[in-house]
Design an enzyme around this catalytic site. Sequence first.
Site, PDB file in Angstrom:
ATOM      1  CD  GLN A 105      -7.236  -4.886   3.848  1.00 39.49           C
ATOM      2  OE1 GLN A 105      -8.544  -5.956   4.079  1.00 39.49           O
ATOM      3  NE2 GLN A 105      -7.681  -3.398   3.999  1.00 39.49           N
TER       4      GLN A 105
ATOM      5  CG  ASP B   8       0.438  -2.377   6.263  1.00 42.64           C
ATOM      6  OD1 ASP B   8      -0.314  -2.738   6.898  1.00 42.64           O
ATOM      7  OD2 ASP B   8       0.423  -1.791   5.104  1.00 42.64           O
TER       8      ASP B   8
ATOM      9  CE  LYS C  43      -7.433  -0.598   5.769  1.00 41.42           C
ATOM     10  NZ  LYS C  43      -8.331  -0.187   4.956  1.00 41.42           N
TER      11      LYS C  43
ATOM     12  CG  HIS D 198      -1.658   0.375   1.295  1.00 39.80           C
ATOM     13  ND1 HIS D 198      -2.240   2.029   1.812  1.00 39.80           N
ATOM     14  CD2 HIS D 198      -3.252   1.421   1.095  1.00 39.80           C
ATOM     15  CE1 HIS D 198      -3.256   3.182   1.374  1.00 39.80           C
ATOM     16  NE2 HIS D 198      -3.839   2.128   1.144  1.00 39.80           N
TER      17      HIS D 198
ATOM     18  CB  CYS E  46      -3.362   3.334  -1.704  1.00 38.76           C
ATOM     19  SG  CYS E  46      -4.490   4.677  -1.833  1.00 38.76           S
TER      20      CYS E  46
END
Length: 407
Positions: free
Chosen positions: A204, A201, A227, A124, A365
């Site tokens: 998700q 990261d 999220k 991202h 992104c």
Amino acid sequence: MSRAFDLEAIRAEFPILSREVNGKPLVYFDNAASAQKPNAVIDRIANQSRTAYANVHRGIHTLSNETTEAYEAAREKARAFLNAPATENVVFTKGSTEGINLVASALAGRIQPGDEIVLSIMEHHSNIVPWHFLRERHGAVLKWVGLNADGSLDMDEYAQAIGPKTRMVAITHMSNVLGSVTDMAEICRLAHDVGAEVLADGSQAAVHMKVDVQALGCDWYVMTGHKLYGPTGIGVLYGTDEALDRARPYQGGGEMIEIVSRDRVTYNTAPHKFEAGTPPILEAIGLGAALDWMTAFNHDDVIAHENALYDRAYEGIRGVNGLTIHGEAPGKGAVLSFSLQGAHPHDLAQILDRYGIAIRAGHHCAQPLMEHLGVSATARASFAVYNTPAEVDVFIEALAKAREMLV
């Protein structure tokens, strides 16, 4: 004891799912961008505002103490969610983006020209641009790791990319476009062998996987509240004791200090030295409520449900002429990105919206990944705990109608 997985009861807890869009029942398949909020989160924020709101930590009065207790209880919930060793390892941020920027800023003071930062091409932009800052301003070199044909990270290429000049490896735990899950434990092992730090990261992955930062072995891990069925404006940065100790403060003021005088300043300990100013108090408390709500379910039940939705959608569209599904790595998350030859993703999304279906269209992104895929944009349907098989069928039918109109 886990709560029984009752899809109808779950949906009843999300008031927005009862509305219509363009005269059709809302089908919300834009969860990878941001998830809807259950009453447990909405009510927790509202009730805190109504009954016990004040600024935290420095107050002596009752409302401040009660708010501080709720705020720090949320930190403990985040610690447990990630299996961090202690609450001191949990820094509240505005979201994953600020967490990554914080780590990049902390690293900046130790970067020398020619030092290397290793990224993957499926990152991202939030996990690319902060490292470009170090390239532009400090002479860092960005090294890129590619993908296998199925969209999984090329671990052979990764092993070749790291070396004695590697200072940071910053790689997604799960791609927001492909759903591909990386072998983070092995990524960390190899990086640590060459003396590099690792930032994962988890924006998700934290939604769709059970995350244990100690088992992964990463130095840093980020996740974002919105999220995770929680509010916007709140996220979590996990750091090991060693990583937090050697990191310089990101911003100055307020909570991050111990003593300030005319000629010197001494800093607070972690996590507070990274939380300057008035923190996102209600947002953190709301995130705590979201984590309570999520962890009340058996994790395996949730993942099985989301994967079944993905499999149903995949089987329903994979045979469509001219349609390409991007990312088919084993064990991937419930994210379905696709392109339809002759149809722009924005047009697909606009037509699906007429049927009440919300999907995401664009480069997500992730422009380096789009370049790798040979497209300027994709359409993306992403699934959450409250979605249903019937909604997937509505999506498949509406996509067929959109294809008839556009191709």
